[in-house]
Scaffold this motif. Structure first.
Motif, PDB file in Angstrom:
ATOM      1  N   GLN A  65      18.439   5.567   4.270  1.00 33.08           N
ATOM      2  CA  GLN A  65      17.008   5.833   4.292  1.00 33.08           C
ATOM      3  C   GLN A  65      16.231   4.536   4.534  1.00 33.08           C
ATOM      4  O   GLN A  65      15.314   4.505   5.368  1.00 33.08           O
ATOM      5  N   ILE A  99      14.008  10.721  13.026  1.00 38.29           N
ATOM      6  CA  ILE A  99      12.823  11.070  12.237  1.00 38.29           C
ATOM      7  C   ILE A  99      13.119  12.278  11.356  1.00 38.29           C
ATOM      8  O   ILE A  99      12.726  12.327  10.184  1.00 38.29           O
ATOM      9  N   GLY A 100      13.834  13.242  11.900  1.00 47.21           N
ATOM     10  CA  GLY A 100      14.241  14.397  11.112  1.00 47.21           C
ATOM     11  C   GLY A 100      15.120  14.003   9.933  1.00 47.21           C
ATOM     12  O   GLY A 100      14.977  14.540   8.826  1.00 47.21           O
ATOM     13  N   TYR A 159      12.080   2.740  12.085  1.00 45.11           N
ATOM     14  CA  TYR A 159      10.867   3.485  12.414  1.00 45.11           C
ATOM     15  C   TYR A 159       9.654   2.547  12.452  1.00 45.11           C
ATOM     16  O   TYR A 159       8.862   2.576  13.400  1.00 45.11           O
ATOM     17  N   TYR A 174      14.066  12.181   2.504  1.00 44.79           N
ATOM     18  CA  TYR A 174      12.914  12.184   1.606  1.00 44.79           C
ATOM     19  C   TYR A 174      12.903  13.442   0.747  1.00 44.79           C
ATOM     20  O   TYR A 174      12.750  13.371  -0.480  1.00 44.79           O
ATOM     21  N   HIS A 175      13.081  14.594   1.368  1.00 43.54           N
ATOM     22  CA  HIS A 175      13.051  15.853   0.618  1.00 43.54           C
ATOM     23  C   HIS A 175      14.206  15.924  -0.381  1.00 43.54           C
ATOM     24  O   HIS A 175      14.032  16.417  -1.506  1.00 43.54           O
ATOM     25  N   ARG A 185      13.993   3.799   7.876  1.00 50.90           N
ATOM     26  CA  ARG A 185      12.568   3.488   7.729  1.00 50.90           C
ATOM     27  C   ARG A 185      12.219   2.174   8.420  1.00 50.90           C
ATOM     28  O   ARG A 185      11.173   2.057   9.060  1.00 50.90           O
ATOM     29  N   ASN A 245      13.079  12.542   7.148  1.00 49.74           N
ATOM     30  CA  ASN A 245      12.435  13.619   6.391  1.00 49.74           C
ATOM     31  C   ASN A 245      13.422  14.341   5.482  1.00 49.74           C
ATOM     32  O   ASN A 245      13.094  14.666   4.332  1.00 49.74           O
ATOM     33  N   GLU A 246      14.641  14.586   5.976  1.00 50.79           N
ATOM     34  CA  GLU A 246      15.661  15.234   5.140  1.00 50.79           C
ATOM     35  C   GLU A 246      15.965  14.391   3.908  1.00 50.79           C
ATOM     36  O   GLU A 246      16.059  14.924   2.790  1.00 50.79           O
TER      37      GLU A 246
END
Length: 73
Positions: free
Chosen positions: A29, A6-7, A36, A13-14, A33, A10-11
């Motif tokens: 990615q 999950i981290g 997830y 995405y940013h 996803r 997020n990385e």
């Protein structure tokens, strides 16, 4: 799905918002996803399969057995 995955989602995405992603990162990615989403669906299905409803006559209907395809033991 663990916290590290999950981290990483997020990385990525940013990073996509700031500098953009390489093709390998885009593939990673997308894969993360999908994993997830699959984990969320499994969790939701498991929760829904454990719901029971008490009818007005006092009987209990196990919705997992009725609608979820769970076989009676």
């Amino acid at each position: 799905m663990d916290i590290a995955s999950i981290g990483r989602i997020n990385e990525l995405y940013h990073k996509s918002q700031s500098t953009g992603l390489s093709e390998e990162e885009k593939e990673e990615q997308a894969r993360l996803r999908q994993e997830y989403i699959a984990a969320i669906r499994r969790s939701l299905r498991a929760n829904l399969n454990h719901i029971s409803i008490q009818e007005k006559d006092g009987s209990v209907t196990d919705l997992g057995k009725t609608f979820g395809g769970i076989k009676e033991e």
